[in-house]
Motif scaffolding. Sequence first.
Motif, PDB file in Angstrom:
ATOM      1  N   GLN A  72      74.562  29.263  69.840  1.00  0.00           N
ATOM      2  CA  GLN A  72      75.903  28.916  70.291  1.00  0.00           C
ATOM      3  C   GLN A  72      76.266  27.536  69.756  1.00  0.00           C
ATOM      4  O   GLN A  72      75.377  26.727  69.461  1.00  0.00           O
ATOM      5  CB  GLN A  72      75.991  28.931  71.821  1.00  0.00           C
ATOM      6  N   GLY A  89      76.796  23.800  69.367  1.00  0.00           N
ATOM      7  CA  GLY A  89      76.165  22.712  70.090  1.00  0.00           C
ATOM      8  C   GLY A  89      74.686  22.911  70.313  1.00  0.00           C
ATOM      9  O   GLY A  89      74.007  21.996  70.796  1.00  0.00           O
ATOM     10  N   GLN A  90      74.167  24.080  69.970  1.00  0.00           N
ATOM     11  CA  GLN A  90      72.742  24.365  70.179  1.00  0.00           C
ATOM     12  C   GLN A  90      71.892  23.568  69.179  1.00  0.00           C
ATOM     13  O   GLN A  90      72.278  23.390  68.027  1.00  0.00           O
ATOM     14  CB  GLN A  90      72.483  25.851  69.981  1.00  0.00           C
ATOM     15  N   THR A 125      68.027  23.638  74.182  1.00  0.00           N
ATOM     16  CA  THR A 125      68.711  22.355  74.297  1.00  0.00           C
ATOM     17  C   THR A 125      70.085  22.437  73.643  1.00  0.00           C
ATOM     18  O   THR A 125      70.234  22.984  72.551  1.00  0.00           O
ATOM     19  CB  THR A 125      67.886  21.243  73.629  1.00  0.00           C
ATOM     20  N   ARG A 126      71.098  21.902  74.308  1.00  0.00           N
ATOM     21  CA  ARG A 126      72.460  21.930  73.777  1.00  0.00           C
ATOM     22  C   ARG A 126      73.062  20.525  73.837  1.00  0.00           C
ATOM     23  O   ARG A 126      72.737  19.723  74.717  1.00  0.00           O
ATOM     24  CB  ARG A 126      73.340  22.907  74.560  1.00  0.00           C
TER      25      ARG A 126
END
Length: 241
Positions: free
Chosen positions: A98, A100-101, A152-153
Amino acid sequence: DMGERGSRNPLLPGGVSRYSRSKMYARRAAYKKQKTVPAAAKAPEARFVSKAVRGDKNGGTRNVAVRRSSRLYPTEDVRRPLKNRKINRPTRLRSSIQPGQVLILLANAHRGKRVVFLKQLESGLLLVSGPYRANGCPLRRVDQTYVIATQTRVDISNVKIPERVNDAYFRRQAKARKSKSEGEMFEERNTKFQLSDERKADQKVVDAAILESLKKTPELLWYLRAKFTLHKGQYPHAMVF
């Protein structure tokens, strides 16, 4: 007197048959009673058809070939190109990736680095950035096959990617070949790729927005700077990223 004959497949409580359909097929020995019907013999296709011909001296009928061969033959044996039925469909993005990942690169010169995923381009490749000031990975395209998606994003809602950043943005221009003189044939030229001022400016704009959001959680900046490595006894398929 043998009495009343029962069913071969009695019903159990609840209305369920005791034996399955395949089991009853074997109990009845139905495989021995199969009837094979011989296929009807097809008449051979006629190669010639008799057609009536006008004129008293032409015999009345003439045999004409059903499939006529072409009268024109190519002078050279030229291969005919096959029809290409392939349809180019857009590449589906993995559900685990997604915007921002944080991704881990598994190939190219930046393998092992953690980068931030920005968006998917029309070619299906992923647009990522290190950012450059964090781990030296600039804006580049990567294939989603060669990345590991982590949990983590990074918040990239304030990151504005210029519209000119597309697949054509990363293509290198082919240089025209020049005829070499005798002296130039033995000269070694070190032609290095140099970034344009346009790409440097775009890199600064994107990195500034990503670093601004990383200031909210300082641990993320150190996380992106650290390289992903495996040691003895560590297996990626048994890890949770």
